[in-house]
Design a protein around this motif. Sequence first.
Motif, PDB file in Angstrom:
ATOM      1  N   PHE A 353       0.831  -1.209   0.000  1.00  0.00           N
ATOM      2  CA  PHE A 353       0.000   0.000   0.000  1.00  0.00           C
ATOM      3  C   PHE A 353       0.865   1.259   0.000  1.00  0.00           C
ATOM      4  O   PHE A 353       0.642   2.182  -0.799  1.00  0.00           O
ATOM      5  N   LEU A 354       1.859   1.314   0.877  1.00  0.00           N
ATOM      6  CA  LEU A 354       2.685   2.515   1.001  1.00  0.00           C
ATOM      7  C   LEU A 354       3.531   2.742  -0.249  1.00  0.00           C
ATOM      8  O   LEU A 354       3.651   3.875  -0.737  1.00  0.00           O
ATOM      9  N   ILE A 355       4.124   1.675  -0.779  1.00  0.00           N
ATOM     10  CA  ILE A 355       4.949   1.820  -1.980  1.00  0.00           C
ATOM     11  C   ILE A 355       4.091   2.263  -3.163  1.00  0.00           C
ATOM     12  O   ILE A 355       4.469   3.166  -3.928  1.00  0.00           O
ATOM     13  N   SER A 356       2.928   1.641  -3.318  1.00  0.00           N
ATOM     14  CA  SER A 356       2.042   1.989  -4.433  1.00  0.00           C
ATOM     15  C   SER A 356       1.556   3.425  -4.311  1.00  0.00           C
ATOM     16  O   SER A 356       1.518   4.169  -5.305  1.00  0.00           O
ATOM     17  N   TYR A 357       1.185   3.828  -3.101  1.00  0.00           N
ATOM     18  CA  TYR A 357       0.689   5.194  -2.913  1.00  0.00           C
ATOM     19  C   TYR A 357       1.773   6.213  -3.277  1.00  0.00           C
ATOM     20  O   TYR A 357       1.504   7.195  -3.982  1.00  0.00           O
ATOM     21  N   CYS A 358       3.002   5.988  -2.808  1.00  0.00           N
ATOM     22  CA  CYS A 358       4.074   6.934  -3.100  1.00  0.00           C
ATOM     23  C   CYS A 358       4.380   6.984  -4.593  1.00  0.00           C
ATOM     24  O   CYS A 358       4.650   8.056  -5.146  1.00  0.00           O
ATOM     25  N   ALA A 359       4.332   5.830  -5.260  1.00  0.00           N
ATOM     26  CA  ALA A 359       4.592   5.800  -6.696  1.00  0.00           C
ATOM     27  C   ALA A 359       3.518   6.564  -7.466  1.00  0.00           C
ATOM     28  O   ALA A 359       3.813   7.304  -8.406  1.00  0.00           O
ATOM     29  N   ILE A 360       2.257   6.405  -7.058  1.00  0.00           N
ATOM     30  CA  ILE A 360       1.161   7.111  -7.734  1.00  0.00           C
ATOM     31  C   ILE A 360       1.239   8.614  -7.479  1.00  0.00           C
ATOM     32  O   ILE A 360       1.110   9.434  -8.394  1.00  0.00           O
ATOM     33  N   PRO A 373       7.431  13.579   3.954  1.00  0.00           N
ATOM     34  CA  PRO A 373       6.551  12.492   4.399  1.00  0.00           C
ATOM     35  C   PRO A 373       6.631  11.268   3.504  1.00  0.00           C
ATOM     36  O   PRO A 373       6.478  10.139   3.986  1.00  0.00           O
ATOM     37  N   TYR A 374       6.889  11.468   2.205  1.00  0.00           N
ATOM     38  CA  TYR A 374       6.966  10.316   1.308  1.00  0.00           C
ATOM     39  C   TYR A 374       8.136   9.406   1.667  1.00  0.00           C
ATOM     40  O   TYR A 374       8.026   8.174   1.596  1.00  0.00           O
ATOM     41  N   LEU A 375       9.265   9.974   2.057  1.00  0.00           N
ATOM     42  CA  LEU A 375      10.384   9.139   2.489  1.00  0.00           C
ATOM     43  C   LEU A 375      10.068   8.443   3.804  1.00  0.00           C
ATOM     44  O   LEU A 375      10.548   7.332   4.058  1.00  0.00           O
ATOM     45  N   LEU A 376       9.261   9.065   4.663  1.00  0.00           N
ATOM     46  CA  LEU A 376       8.830   8.396   5.886  1.00  0.00           C
ATOM     47  C   LEU A 376       7.889   7.241   5.570  1.00  0.00           C
ATOM     48  O   LEU A 376       7.964   6.176   6.190  1.00  0.00           O
ATOM     49  N   HIS A 377       6.975   7.444   4.606  1.00  0.00           N
ATOM     50  CA  HIS A 377       6.091   6.338   4.199  1.00  0.00           C
ATOM     51  C   HIS A 377       6.921   5.150   3.711  1.00  0.00           C
ATOM     52  O   HIS A 377       6.654   3.995   4.082  1.00  0.00           O
ATOM     53  N   LEU A 378       7.925   5.427   2.892  1.00  0.00           N
ATOM     54  CA  LEU A 378       8.757   4.348   2.367  1.00  0.00           C
ATOM     55  C   LEU A 378       9.622   3.734   3.465  1.00  0.00           C
ATOM     56  O   LEU A 378       9.951   2.539   3.403  1.00  0.00           O
ATOM     57  N   ALA A 379       9.997   4.533   4.465  1.00  0.00           N
ATOM     58  CA  ALA A 379      10.750   3.974   5.600  1.00  0.00           C
ATOM     59  C   ALA A 379       9.893   2.979   6.378  1.00  0.00           C
ATOM     60  O   ALA A 379      10.382   1.940   6.822  1.00  0.00           O
ATOM     61  N   VAL A 380       8.618   3.287   6.548  1.00  0.00           N
ATOM     62  CA  VAL A 380       7.708   2.334   7.199  1.00  0.00           C
ATOM     63  C   VAL A 380       7.609   1.059   6.362  1.00  0.00           C
ATOM     64  O   VAL A 380       7.621  -0.056   6.902  1.00  0.00           O
ATOM     65  N   ALA A 381       7.528   1.217   5.030  1.00  0.00           N
ATOM     66  CA  ALA A 381       7.493   0.038   4.155  1.00  0.00           C
ATOM     67  C   ALA A 381       8.765  -0.790   4.318  1.00  0.00           C
ATOM     68  O   ALA A 381       8.711  -2.029   4.363  1.00  0.00           O
ATOM     69  N   ALA A 382       9.918  -0.127   4.415  1.00  0.00           N
ATOM     70  CA  ALA A 382      11.181  -0.850   4.608  1.00  0.00           C
ATOM     71  C   ALA A 382      11.191  -1.597   5.937  1.00  0.00           C
ATOM     72  O   ALA A 382      11.699  -2.718   6.025  1.00  0.00           O
ATOM     73  N   SER A 383      10.636  -0.980   6.987  1.00  0.00           N
ATOM     74  CA  SER A 383      10.572  -1.664   8.292  1.00  0.00           C
ATOM     75  C   SER A 383       9.663  -2.881   8.238  1.00  0.00           C
ATOM     76  O   SER A 383       9.903  -3.878   8.916  1.00  0.00           O
TER      77      SER A 383
END
Length: 414
Positions: A353-360, A373-383
Motif C-alpha cells: 500500500f505505502l509503496i504503491s501510494y508513493c509511486a502514484i 513524508p513520502y520518504l517516511l512512508h517508504l521507511a515504514v514500508a522498509a521496516s
Amino acid sequence: MSANSGTDHTAKIVGTVWGLLVLNTLGSAGAVTIVPLPRSLIQMVTMGSLVAAFALALLVNPRVRVRASAYVFLLTLLLVPSLISSVDQGAGFGALFRCTRLALFVGTLWLLSRWWDGGTTFVRHHIRMYFAVLASVAAGLAVSPGTALPDLYGGRLVGALWPLTPPQIGQYAAVIIGLTVLLLLGRRTDRTSAAVVVVPSLFLLALTHTRTATLGLIIALVLAITSLVLTSAAARRVFSWTVLCGAVAAVGFSSALQAWFLRGQSQENFASLTGRAKVWHALLAAPRTTTEHLFGTGLGDKSFGGLPIDNSWLAVYNEQGVTGIVLVAAIIVVLGGVALLRPPSLSRACAIFLISYCAIASYTEAGLGDASPYLLHLAVAASLLAAPAETAPPAAPDVRRRPAPRWARTTEVT
C-alpha cells in the motif's frame, strides 16, 4: 529496573523520535493560520525537531547498532549528487542547509533501523502521529471555518492552526485510512478503533478535494487487499464489496463524482493538471550543462521559475540530475521487488500500500528526493519488509557433575 520496563521505555523513545521526524517533514509553507506564525519560527521548530530526533535516536542506540537496509543505503547514496550539485553549482547556503537536513534525516533512519523487524510497530507510530496532525486540522476547522476553508484555495480545507496545504492534509488522511483498514483486515485492531480513525479522516479528505490522494488511496488499497485475497477471507469479502460499491457509485453518482474531481475547473485546466504541465515543459526545455544534467542544480524548494514543480521525478531531475532519478527509481524498484517476493502477510500488504501510494503520488507531488513524508512512508514500508531479528538460542543449563569416586579414577588394570 526490569527488562520489560526498560523495553517499554525504549519503545516510547523510538515513538517520540518518529513523531519528531513527522513534525520535521510538515514544512513551513502553507495557508494563513488563525494566529500568524512567522516562517522563521516554524523553520526553527521543524529543524529543531530533526536535531532532537537524531539526538534521541543516538541516546537510545549509543553503540550505533544498525540493520542492513537497501532503502537507507540508497538514501545515503542520494546524498552524493545532492552534495556535488549544491557545492559545485554554487547553489548557496540554502542548498547546503538542505543537504545537512537530509543527512540528519538519513542518519536518524539508520539509528532507528535497529528496531525494524517486519512487525507493525512503525505502522502504529505512523497512524498515531498523522492522526494527531489531522486532529489539529479538525480543531482549526471547528474554531475558524472561514480560515480553514479559504477562498484563496477554492474553499478547500487547509491547516488553520499549522500552515498545511490541501494536498498535505489529503496525503496524511489517505495514508492512515489505508493503513488502518489493513490493520482491521489483519485483525490487529478492532472496529471501534478503526472507525475513530477512518471516519473523520475520510471527512477531512473529502473537504480537501485532493484528487491525487483519493486516487492513490483507492488504487493502492485495492492492490494491498488483492495481495491478501488468497489467504484472508475478510480480504476477499472486502474486495468483493469494494468492486460492487465502486460499480454502483460509478453509475449512480457519476455526475457528482465528476463535479468533485473537476473542482469547478474547466476541462482544459484539468487536462493540463492545473497548470503543472506548463512548468514541466519549461523545465525540460531549459538548457543544462553536463554537470547539471548528471547531478542537478542543488537542493532547493522544489520549484522552477518561481512555480512549484509538483512532480517528484522532475524535481529530482532538476535538483539531483539523472543520478538522482536512477537512485530514486532504484528505491521504488527494490522495495517493490522485495514486497512481491515476500509471502502473503499483513506486513507485506501494508508495504505494498505505502509503496504503491508513493509511486502514484509522485506524478503530481514532489518529495521523493528530499526529507519528506513520502520518504517516511517508504521507511515504514522498509521496516515492514525487514527480516525478523534473530534471537539468540537459550544457553545450556549449568549441570554440575558429581566427582567420580577414588576407585573409578585409578588407571591400573587388574
